[in-house]
Write an enzyme that holds these catalytic residues in place. Structure first.
Site, short mmCIF file in Angstrom:
data_model
loop_
_atom_site.label_atom_id
_atom_site.label_comp_id
_atom_site.label_asym_id
_atom_site.label_seq_id
_atom_site.Cartn_x
_atom_site.Cartn_y
_atom_site.Cartn_z
N GLU A 62 -4.29 -2.40 11.80
CA GLU A 62 -4.83 -1.68 12.95
C GLU A 62 -3.70 -1.05 13.77
O GLU A 62 -2.76 -1.75 14.15
CB GLU A 62 -5.65 -2.65 13.82
N LEU A 117 -11.32 -1.79 12.61
CA LEU A 117 -11.04 -3.05 13.28
C LEU A 117 -11.77 -4.18 12.54
O LEU A 117 -12.85 -4.60 12.92
CB LEU A 117 -11.51 -2.95 14.74
N SER A 118 -11.18 -4.63 11.45
CA SER A 118 -11.86 -5.55 10.52
C SER A 118 -10.86 -6.46 9.84
O SER A 118 -10.42 -6.19 8.73
CB SER A 118 -12.60 -4.75 9.44
N GLU A 119 -10.53 -7.57 10.48
CA GLU A 119 -9.52 -8.46 9.90
C GLU A 119 -9.95 -9.07 8.56
O GLU A 119 -9.11 -9.29 7.69
CB GLU A 119 -9.17 -9.58 10.87
N GLN A 127 -2.87 -7.70 13.96
CA GLN A 127 -2.19 -7.25 15.19
C GLN A 127 -1.61 -8.38 16.03
O GLN A 127 -0.51 -8.26 16.58
CB GLN A 127 -3.16 -6.40 16.01
N PHE A 128 -2.32 -9.50 16.10
CA PHE A 128 -1.83 -10.71 16.75
C PHE A 128 -2.38 -11.89 15.96
O PHE A 128 -3.51 -11.84 15.47
CB PHE A 128 -2.34 -10.82 18.20
N PRO A 148 -10.47 -14.59 11.29
CA PRO A 148 -11.46 -13.98 10.39
C PRO A 148 -10.87 -13.68 9.00
O PRO A 148 -11.62 -13.41 8.07
CB PRO A 148 -11.85 -12.69 11.10
N HIS A 170 -3.55 -14.25 22.82
CA HIS A 170 -2.44 -13.47 22.25
C HIS A 170 -1.16 -14.28 22.10
O HIS A 170 -0.12 -13.71 21.76
CB HIS A 170 -2.13 -12.25 23.13
C1 LIG Z 1 -10.50 -9.34 16.45
C2 LIG Z 1 -9.51 -8.54 17.21
N1 LIG Z 1 -8.66 -7.73 16.55
C3 LIG Z 1 -7.74 -7.00 17.21
C4 LIG Z 1 -7.66 -7.07 18.58
C5 LIG Z 1 -6.61 -6.23 19.34
N2 LIG Z 1 -7.34 -5.17 20.08
C6 LIG Z 1 -7.68 -5.33 21.37
S1 LIG Z 1 -8.67 -4.06 21.90
C7 LIG Z 1 -8.60 -3.29 20.40
C8 LIG Z 1 -9.34 -2.01 20.19
C9 LIG Z 1 -10.78 -2.15 20.61
O1 LIG Z 1 -11.42 -0.90 20.48
P1 LIG Z 1 -12.90 -0.74 20.98
O2 LIG Z 1 -13.75 -1.80 20.37
O3 LIG Z 1 -13.30 0.67 20.72
O4 LIG Z 1 -12.86 -1.04 22.53
P2 LIG Z 1 -12.04 -0.21 23.62
O5 LIG Z 1 -10.69 -0.84 23.72
O6 LIG Z 1 -12.00 1.21 23.16
O7 LIG Z 1 -12.83 -0.39 24.88
C10 LIG Z 1 -7.83 -4.02 19.50
C11 LIG Z 1 -7.55 -3.60 18.10
C12 LIG Z 1 -8.55 -7.92 19.25
N3 LIG Z 1 -8.52 -8.07 20.58
N4 LIG Z 1 -9.47 -8.63 18.54
#
Ligand SMILES: Cc1ncc(C[n+]2csc(CCOP(=O)(O)OP(=O)(O)O)c2C)c(N)n1
Ligand SMILES: Cc1ncc(C[n+]2csc(CCOP(=O)(O)OP(=O)(O)O)c2C)c(N)n1
Ligand SMILES: [Mg+2]
Ligand SMILES: [Mg+2]
Lengths: 326, 354, 326, 354
Positions: C29, C58-60, C82-83, C89, C129
């Site tokens: 991601e 966004l799919s671990e 990412q973290f 998952p 995190h």
């Molecule tokens: C399971 C998971 N993977 C990665 C992250 C890191 N992360 C935080 S917000 C984000 C993007 C989220 O995008 P979206 O769902 O469109 O929400 P937005 O931030 O645009 O409001 C990511 C990859 C996380 N918090 N949770």
């Protein structure tokens, strides 16, 4: 009061909880009309209705996550994961939510859920059906991990887990679901969590085990007795948080310890027990602490399964080595 | 030989255009000046909180923070359609919804300042705190809805997530369960076109996010997420159906993230200012203000009074937050379990009072 | 050869792998145009193209599972989570597939993948995190778990992980991504996996640590030197399978051991190290083995984070206790 | 105001009715007697293997086994449309597909007998072994497809799973990724109406499983899964599109599980024999045989010859399987890593030769 196998005792505990607490709800795959693949919930849907004993879609993540949400709202979900090998998709919910909902909301929302899962080997099951994940779960702060060692303890500990105000993973050693029966007081009395059970007193050596490993450990104790060695056998029962005081007290008395588990040796829960003793009971140790565990390899398919699982022979050998150590 | 097995349709609704002109018939509540003024005030308040939070973070007095700049209409529209008995399960970017629900500015500052006490809401006791692991709140919503049904309570669970959240398995599993069990849960997707640096169209091949509801057998619809009237109207319809035992649904709210993903992000690395400026023309506050001016004689005086009031409120809350001492080290054990097991109590002792 | 921070060294290793091995592919991601939230892949998409440096949805779960499938087909996927808090998952794919594909197919299909994830606390990050999951991963047979302790080791170990024919989880201590620079030979030379690194020799006490804990451990070593105590510092580097021989040899020499990690104490990886010593080096132990670890509670939010993480003070205290033990 | 944002349609195709009569125009290959005879033989062979496997399990000479009784047309139809360069990722119930792909009867017996050597296919070296954790093969398929694209190879990944598998997040995540990246992967769902004791309609609120493809932006279709001609035709169309760079799709094959879930299951606990008997009238073998008799002068002699031949082959394979000694204990370490790390080698020593 009746002679019961562990699976019957579990069913009796679930049934008692459903009878006495309207907040209790069961869900999982095939736990309804089929009564669970091991029959832990046999007849419960028929008796308590499809609203309280629910078949879910095949979705372990939502099973765990739904339990968190329902528990936060005051239900007491007792969810089943059909085999512990399929628990991993539920782990994110256990680590990131169930175990910390109380903490992160400073007690405003809580998570009184139980996640049941048959675990362990020895029943010639297919691939992925025989592993032992307790060490991973035992590393999660805020989570309780309980493994019953007998029908009576399964009954009392499952009731305790359901009544506990916090999340509990209840791992059931399926290998001994039906192998032994004992008298179980089905009076709704719970047994204490976070406490080990002393199965046999001894003065020369301490054996610590849980779940299905108690049987071969028990055989070893008998053998050793024949050899004039008095072994103390402890059923850890609650893996996390475990009864450090009981294990330390026993080893301070015997000076020797062998820990037994099915899971792979490295970073298995036996490591925590040995490490705790190495810090707090070092001066009492007469001999090295031995761990008899699954080998550090993938659980083999059924044809080699018996070669992988610890048996009384390996336990005996370790105990004798420890006794002979000078 | 081939026969039709099923067919589906996804609609998109809107009430005001970008300039604030009505498109077609408006819902009744749009005729009530007080209601609209309260929606406007809530959006202004949300934006003021956002600005202050970013400022505090820039000066090292708050943790990493995700602004909802440009998305205020969604949180306010959704929450204003909810009842107290409903339960909100927000992502990390729905400050507007949380504030409308009664979470205080001070609690939000505390949470984003890195203090668990910010989640101990004095107001909406059953609402869930912000959910950081993306999409993991959706299974909770299914459980909340199950509990409501089980206990015969009237409420509905409302879970909110972003466009990125729709790519996760737990989103889908929750959707599927809600459909299988007809649970009273509304899935709100704030499609702000970005998941950090990943564009909406790189997130999925689906033409709309609303159509993902079809996989769970639920109705799905799109709504203009910069149009608070449309968002509230769509949510009211969804909640009414859910309360009526007709099950849940998915609402995709179309909006745009005008700011960086969070204060730790630099959006200029992956998108052009030109793109952003275009969307500034569609942001939700101006739109509703124009409508208020045209229909409900909103004027400069009321606007300025509102801004002054909101500013003062936010500053006061920030000051109270900054005055709160961190909890003692011992506090990290206070709510681990209902009662600390002896094993862990011993370790807690070792930790001392800090 | 250049002065580099750890994040630069990681980028250099990834870049070298992409240059020299067409089978290497990166996905995760925000690793493309954004270069990763920590910039580990900064510029790589621009340089190697969007086909080899891919932003995923966004799919671990699918990130890990896709890596397994691609690796089985002969690619060398280097996937980023990412973290580490969002790695759960992906765990099902690691436990049930990546770690055992070679074994279950008797070597027909293999899984030469690397899963990178920043882990650990200390950067005032949001909730979820800052955790340290290495012990859970270290319990999975068939999986390697590597944690680099310096820029140069990050470069050499990441290259080794990518070249390894089996799956490796590469946990990056993000707290030291940018705190120290050192000279790194960017000549594509790998460092050995499964080997510990001796950071300072000593004769009185052995300190074992990894990742970001090496810094406070190093400070403790310096302090102790001032107090006339000669401490040996070992960077474990590969957590699973770890260099038992090196740790045993050191403790057989010093007779004393303190193990340091950020993760919660109970069932943390330090337990395995202490347990191994309690079994194999008991007679050499002059004092109890101490573990300085995160407390057995949920990682607190940033306001209390510093109170949770082990620091040189706690390490020093433990070392002094051990030295004073009689 | 509301406008249409998207609309979708799911079709269902069939070639032969339950009695074997053609419905509409048949695909060209249906005109070729040899081809149809080979499909029929493959289904008969699969059923014979099933019967033997169950018999061996009942007598303690095989592990828990899941029969594909009644679903043979799916595995055979799908695999017969594939090319050698394609990659099969099967669930645990697609013996017919594996056998057609060249996995030997002996290898299948070994796998189900609890011996890893059964997965070391001499034939289709790149095909994945049976996947036990439901739906976890779908992400692998995405990865296989990615590798094929990356290396410019012509193949397509074909992943097969059951109706229950469509409830899992990993199924959906893989579907979504395949759609986002236009990967050459075909998702085949063998909808046998049951997931152990859970009925298809309890599994999801979706009216069809094919419509789940819509969530990933992929085309989805239904096909009569007891009609091997229809299954093969649908798969050929899907593979052709994927090879042509048009991306993947989802095919839902409608069938029925005539047997117990596995040898460890007792379906009489949760379903009536009456329901099962109805479906016996639609099973795939009779249907194709009737068509063969009517169109391609299949007769008693050829039928009996086939049965004899298949029986002999299955018995011989079973005998070879039973003659294979279990591997020595040491074998459990042989393929843990390419080369055993010293740390683990030491433990392996301890394990001894067994
Ligand atoms: C399971 C998971 N993977 C990665 C992250 C890191 N992360 C935080 S917000 C984000 C993007 C989220 O995008 P979206 O769902 O469109 O929400 P937005 O931030 O645009 O409001 C990511 C990859 C996380 N918090 N949770
Ligand atoms: C993730 C996971 N959960 C549970 C199981 C146990 N289990 C094995 S098969 C099965 C039902 C599968 O149903 P379906 O996908 O329809 O396939 P079918 O068995 O009908 O062919 C279940 C629950 C499993 N193997 N994997
Ligand atoms: Mg977004
Ligand atoms: Mg099925």
């Amino acid at each position: 009061m009746a002679e019961m196998t562990m699976i019957e005792a579990i069913r009796a505990a679930l049934s008692h909880a459903l009878e006495t607490d309207p907040a209790v709800i069961l869900f999982g795959e095939d736990i309804g009309i089929d009564g669970g693949v091991f029959r832990a919930t046999d007849g419960l849907m028929q008796r308590f209705g499809a609203a309280r004993v629910r078949d879910t879609p095949l979705s372990e993540t939502v099973i765990a996550g739904m339990a968190v949400g329902a528990a936060a709202m005051g239900l007491k979900p007792v969810a089943e994961i059909q085999f512990s090998g399929f628990l991993y998709p539920a782990l994110d919910q256990l680590v990131n939510h169930a175990s910390r909902l109380r903490n992160r909301t400073r007690g405003r929302l809580t998570c009184p859920m139980v996640l049941r899962a048959p675990y362990g080997g020895g029943i010639r099951a297919p691939e992925h059906h025989s592993e032992s994940p307790e060490a991973m779960l035992g590393h999660i702060p805020g989570l309780r991990v309980v493994i019953p060692g007998s029908p009576a303890r399964a009954y009392g500990l499952l009731l305790a887990a359901i009544r506990d105000p916090d999340p509990v993973v209840f791992l059931e050693p399926k290998r001994i679901y039906r192998t032994v029966s004992e008298t179980v007081q089905t009076d709704g009395a719970a047994l204490p969590l976070d406490r080990a059970f002393l199965l046999s007193e001894g003065k020369d050596i301490t054996l610590v085990a849980w779940g299905a490993m108690l049987a071969p450990a028990g055989e070893a104790v008998a053998q050793l007795a024949g050899e004039g060695i008095s072994a103390e056998l402890i059923d850890l029962s609650t893996i996390k948080p475990y009864d450090r005081a009981a294990v330390r007290a026993s080893v301070e008395k015997t000076g020797r310890c062998v820990i037994v588990h099915e899971a792979a040796l490295t970073a298995g829960f036996g490591a925590e027990i040995a490490a705790d003793l190495a810090e707090h009971c070092l001066t009492h140790l007469i001999a090295p602490i031995r761990r008899v565990a699954g080998y550090d390899t993938v659980m083999p398919y059924l044809r080699l399964e018996a070669q992988y699982l610890p048996d009384s022979g390996r336990i005996l050998q370790a105990a004798r080595d420890v006794m002979e150590f000078t | 030989m081939s026969t039709r097995a099923a067919s589906f349709r996804i609609d998109c609704s809107a009430c005001l255009d970008a300039t604030g002109k009505p498109i077609g018939k408006l819902p009744d509540f749009a005729g009530d000046a007080e209601t609209l003024a309260s929606l406007y005030a809530a959006m202004v308040r949300t934006r003021a909180f956002d600005a202050k939070a970013v400022a505090l973070q820039r000066t090292g007095r708050l943790g990493t923070y995700g602004s909802s700049l440009g998305q205020e209409a969604i949180g306010v529209g959704v929450a204003s359609a909810m009842r107290a008995e409903d339960v909100l399960l927000p992502s990390f970017r729905e400050h507007g919804a949380q504030l409308w629900r009664g979470v205080t500015l001070e609690e939000l500052f505390l949470y984003w300042g890195g203090d668990e006490r910010g989640n101990d809401f004095a107001g909406p006791r059953r609402d869930f705190p912000v959910c950081i692991p993306v999409a993991s709140q959706f299974p909770h919503a299914a459980g909340v809805a199950l509990a409501l049904v089980q206990r015969g309570e009237p409420g509905v669970a409302v879970a909110m997530g972003g466009d990125g959240a729709t790519s996760k398995g737990d989103f889908y599993e929750a959707l599927n369960l809600a459909g299988a069990w007809d649970l009273p849960v509304v899935f709100v997707i704030s499609n702000n076109q970005w998941a950090i640096s990943v564009r909406r169209r790189e997130q999925t091949g689906a033409g709309t996010l609303a159509q993902k509801a079809i996989a769970g057998g639920l109705p799905g619809e799109q709504v203009d997420g910069n149009d608070v009237i449309a968002v509230r109207a769509a949510t009211e319809r969804a909640l009414a159906r859910a309360r009526d035992g007709q099950g849940g649904c998915l609402i995709e709210c179309l909006t745009y993230r005008l700011g960086d993903h969070t204060t730790a992000d630099d959006a200029s690395r992956y998108r052009e200012d030109e793109e952003v400026s275009v969307h500034w023309k569609e942001e939700p506050l101006v739109r509703l203000r124009n409508f208020l001016v045209a229909r409900h004689d909103w004027d400069k005086a009321r606007e300025e009074a509102l801004l002054r009031e909101v500013q003062a409120e936010v500053e006061a809350a920030a000051d109270r937050y900054l005055a709160i001492e961190p909890a003692p080290r011992r506090a990290m054990f206070d709510h681990l379990h209902a009662t600390l097991p002896p094993d862990i109590a011993a370790l807690a002792e070792e930790a001392g009072d800090g």
